[in-house]
Write a protein that holds these residues in place. Sequence first.
Motif, PDB file in Angstrom:
ATOM      1  N   VAL A 178      50.057  28.225  52.356  1.00 42.97           N
ATOM      2  CA  VAL A 178      49.178  28.831  51.351  1.00 42.97           C
ATOM      3  C   VAL A 178      48.688  30.437  51.885  1.00 42.97           C
ATOM      4  O   VAL A 178      48.252  31.516  51.284  1.00 42.97           O
ATOM      5  CB  VAL A 178      47.353  27.878  52.665  1.00 42.97           C
ATOM      6  CG1 VAL A 178      46.350  28.772  52.300  1.00 42.97           C
ATOM      7  CG2 VAL A 178      47.500  26.456  51.425  1.00 42.97           C
ATOM      8  N   ALA A 179      48.561  30.771  53.313  1.00 43.85           N
ATOM      9  CA  ALA A 179      48.209  32.062  54.022  1.00 43.85           C
ATOM     10  C   ALA A 179      50.143  32.784  53.389  1.00 43.85           C
ATOM     11  O   ALA A 179      49.574  34.239  52.663  1.00 43.85           O
ATOM     12  CB  ALA A 179      49.350  32.038  55.022  1.00 43.85           C
ATOM     13  N   GLU A 180      51.130  32.158  53.111  1.00 47.12           N
ATOM     14  CA  GLU A 180      52.060  33.266  51.818  1.00 47.12           C
ATOM     15  C   GLU A 180      51.161  33.188  50.599  1.00 47.12           C
ATOM     16  O   GLU A 180      51.779  34.731  49.845  1.00 47.12           O
ATOM     17  CB  GLU A 180      53.216  32.447  52.290  1.00 47.12           C
ATOM     18  CG  GLU A 180      54.584  33.378  51.565  1.00 47.12           C
ATOM     19  CD  GLU A 180      55.683  32.672  51.747  1.00 47.12           C
ATOM     20  OE1 GLU A 180      56.738  32.406  50.375  1.00 47.12           O
ATOM     21  OE2 GLU A 180      55.898  31.847  52.562  1.00 47.12           O
ATOM     22  N   ALA A 181      50.582  32.619  50.182  1.00 44.66           N
ATOM     23  CA  ALA A 181      50.356  32.997  49.037  1.00 44.66           C
ATOM     24  C   ALA A 181      49.290  33.851  48.924  1.00 44.66           C
ATOM     25  O   ALA A 181      48.867  34.654  47.389  1.00 44.66           O
ATOM     26  CB  ALA A 181      49.809  31.499  48.379  1.00 44.66           C
ATOM     27  N   ILE A 182      48.196  33.340  49.936  1.00 47.95           N
ATOM     28  CA  ILE A 182      47.329  34.702  50.232  1.00 47.95           C
ATOM     29  C   ILE A 182      47.742  35.974  50.235  1.00 47.95           C
ATOM     30  O   ILE A 182      47.586  37.414  49.511  1.00 47.95           O
ATOM     31  CB  ILE A 182      46.408  34.203  51.150  1.00 47.95           C
ATOM     32  CG1 ILE A 182      45.764  32.974  50.456  1.00 47.95           C
ATOM     33  CG2 ILE A 182      44.979  34.847  51.417  1.00 47.95           C
ATOM     34  CD1 ILE A 182      44.624  32.216  51.706  1.00 47.95           C
ATOM     35  N   GLU A 183      48.646  36.313  50.920  1.00 46.92           N
ATOM     36  CA  GLU A 183      48.814  37.530  51.276  1.00 46.92           C
ATOM     37  C   GLU A 183      49.802  38.265  50.045  1.00 46.92           C
ATOM     38  O   GLU A 183      50.043  39.564  50.115  1.00 46.92           O
ATOM     39  CB  GLU A 183      50.096  37.580  52.405  1.00 46.92           C
ATOM     40  CG  GLU A 183      49.620  37.013  53.382  1.00 46.92           C
ATOM     41  CD  GLU A 183      50.376  36.448  54.866  1.00 46.92           C
ATOM     42  OE1 GLU A 183      51.713  37.057  55.541  1.00 46.92           O
ATOM     43  OE2 GLU A 183      49.869  36.772  55.967  1.00 46.92           O
ATOM     44  N   GLU A 224      47.715  25.526  44.313  1.00 44.30           N
ATOM     45  CA  GLU A 224      48.696  24.103  44.400  1.00 44.30           C
ATOM     46  C   GLU A 224      48.582  23.943  46.272  1.00 44.30           C
ATOM     47  O   GLU A 224      48.821  22.934  46.130  1.00 44.30           O
ATOM     48  CB  GLU A 224      49.581  24.218  43.440  1.00 44.30           C
ATOM     49  CG  GLU A 224      50.490  23.494  43.549  1.00 44.30           C
ATOM     50  CD  GLU A 224      51.819  23.863  42.971  1.00 44.30           C
ATOM     51  OE1 GLU A 224      53.367  22.746  43.481  1.00 44.30           O
ATOM     52  OE2 GLU A 224      51.989  24.551  41.777  1.00 44.30           O
ATOM     53  N   GLU A 225      48.449  24.717  46.129  1.00 36.66           N
ATOM     54  CA  GLU A 225      49.141  25.408  47.865  1.00 36.66           C
ATOM     55  C   GLU A 225      47.790  24.825  48.657  1.00 36.66           C
ATOM     56  O   GLU A 225      48.374  24.016  49.863  1.00 36.66           O
ATOM     57  CB  GLU A 225      48.998  26.833  48.294  1.00 36.66           C
ATOM     58  CG  GLU A 225      50.645  27.467  47.839  1.00 36.66           C
ATOM     59  CD  GLU A 225      51.563  26.600  48.023  1.00 36.66           C
ATOM     60  OE1 GLU A 225      52.121  25.573  48.889  1.00 36.66           O
ATOM     61  OE2 GLU A 225      53.652  26.590  47.369  1.00 36.66           O
ATOM     62  N   LEU A 226      47.239  24.760  48.309  1.00 40.02           N
ATOM     63  CA  LEU A 226      45.066  24.386  48.882  1.00 40.02           C
ATOM     64  C   LEU A 226      45.489  22.955  48.597  1.00 40.02           C
ATOM     65  O   LEU A 226      44.635  21.960  50.090  1.00 40.02           O
ATOM     66  CB  LEU A 226      44.259  25.366  48.283  1.00 40.02           C
ATOM     67  CG  LEU A 226      43.933  27.048  48.573  1.00 40.02           C
ATOM     68  CD1 LEU A 226      43.004  26.991  47.550  1.00 40.02           C
ATOM     69  CD2 LEU A 226      43.943  26.868  50.354  1.00 40.02           C
ATOM     70  N   GLY A 227      45.546  22.267  47.208  1.00 40.12           N
ATOM     71  CA  GLY A 227      45.800  20.973  46.881  1.00 40.12           C
ATOM     72  C   GLY A 227      46.531  20.702  48.097  1.00 40.12           C
ATOM     73  O   GLY A 227      45.989  18.983  48.588  1.00 40.12           O
ATOM     74  N   PRO A 246      49.018  39.324  65.284  1.00 42.50           N
ATOM     75  CA  PRO A 246      49.525  39.228  65.093  1.00 42.50           C
ATOM     76  C   PRO A 246      50.587  38.595  64.079  1.00 42.50           C
ATOM     77  O   PRO A 246      51.702  38.507  63.488  1.00 42.50           O
ATOM     78  CB  PRO A 246      50.434  39.080  66.499  1.00 42.50           C
ATOM     79  CG  PRO A 246      49.002  38.211  66.807  1.00 42.50           C
ATOM     80  CD  PRO A 246      47.471  38.497  65.911  1.00 42.50           C
ATOM     81  N   GLU A 247      50.219  37.410  63.673  1.00 43.17           N
ATOM     82  CA  GLU A 247      51.210  36.452  62.809  1.00 43.17           C
ATOM     83  C   GLU A 247      51.595  37.151  61.538  1.00 43.17           C
ATOM     84  O   GLU A 247      52.451  37.039  61.057  1.00 43.17           O
ATOM     85  CB  GLU A 247      50.661  35.213  63.373  1.00 43.17           C
ATOM     86  CG  GLU A 247      50.633  33.885  64.189  1.00 43.17           C
ATOM     87  CD  GLU A 247      52.166  33.520  64.350  1.00 43.17           C
ATOM     88  OE1 GLU A 247      52.611  33.277  63.347  1.00 43.17           O
ATOM     89  OE2 GLU A 247      52.524  32.915  65.640  1.00 43.17           O
ATOM     90  N   SER A 248      50.357  37.722  61.045  1.00 44.87           N
ATOM     91  CA  SER A 248      50.335  38.557  60.252  1.00 44.87           C
ATOM     92  C   SER A 248      51.109  39.373  59.677  1.00 44.87           C
ATOM     93  O   SER A 248      51.938  39.967  58.854  1.00 44.87           O
ATOM     94  CB  SER A 248      48.663  38.303  59.590  1.00 44.87           C
ATOM     95  OG  SER A 248      49.066  39.334  57.942  1.00 44.87           O
ATOM     96  N   ALA A 249      50.953  40.238  60.890  1.00 48.22           N
ATOM     97  CA  ALA A 249      51.846  41.656  61.169  1.00 48.22           C
ATOM     98  C   ALA A 249      53.006  41.080  61.196  1.00 48.22           C
ATOM     99  O   ALA A 249      54.307  41.975  60.304  1.00 48.22           O
ATOM    100  CB  ALA A 249      51.653  42.149  62.436  1.00 48.22           C
TER     101      ALA A 249
END
Length: 270
Positions: free
Chosen positions: A46-51, A60-63, A221-224
Amino acid sequence: MQEKYTVEDLLYLMKQLRNPEGGCPWDLKQDFASIVPSTIEEAYEVAEAIEAQDFEHLHEELGDLLFQVIFYAQLGSEAGHFDFFRITDTLVRKLLRRHPHVFPSGELYSDNCGVAVDEARVKQNWEVIKAEERHAKGEAGALDGVALGLPALTRAGKLQKRAARVGFDWPDIDGALDKIEEEIAELREAVRSGDREHSREELGDLLFSCVNAARHLEVDPESALRHCNRKFERRFDAVERELKSQGRRPADASLAELDQLWNQAKNRER
């Protein structure tokens, strides 16, 4: 086929997957612990799709992530611990309690209007309410309740934020950056000593200090690090493509050649 499926349909589907008579063998053998890795993976997707701003596939990822909650709810229902409706009831009650500026009566459906407050006040009230909740759970220490299962970088940031609330923090980013330089020097010394365990400890201190700097910069930091990973992949892929055009592989090139191609890929991004 009905036009739109609902949460109730999803709950029924999950129940059928776990039906001992005719259910899915894989789903039937799962338990709480066995699906945790999938839950973590789905959250990251989900985080990857948003970024990536991949909104075409985000739903679909949220599902997939929602399905994890449905799975836990079914397991909880079978064991007599809780069900999906207890999950939602607990969540709604908690959110009502944490948003008194929106729901002053504490009721979801009420004619009472919310109280106008700024974001800073909202955050302050939020932390007070969460502290009261932790106290009610018997979590008295400033660091109590920070989940052990969080990714290490995320957990380090949360621990630091908790400590900062009671005054244990650098006054500005300079202190955090100075600490990084101090930890680098200590890591170099540990490496020179040849003590592997000491080096591991000092490396951990360095990473912890980097998270502290990220917190002062208000950077996740995770996102960075995920952004850096993607950048590394992109540039190394450019190096591989260039070598492939020459009929070669990275293993065929010297480190100096690889470094040169890397810098070329880096410069093209500027």
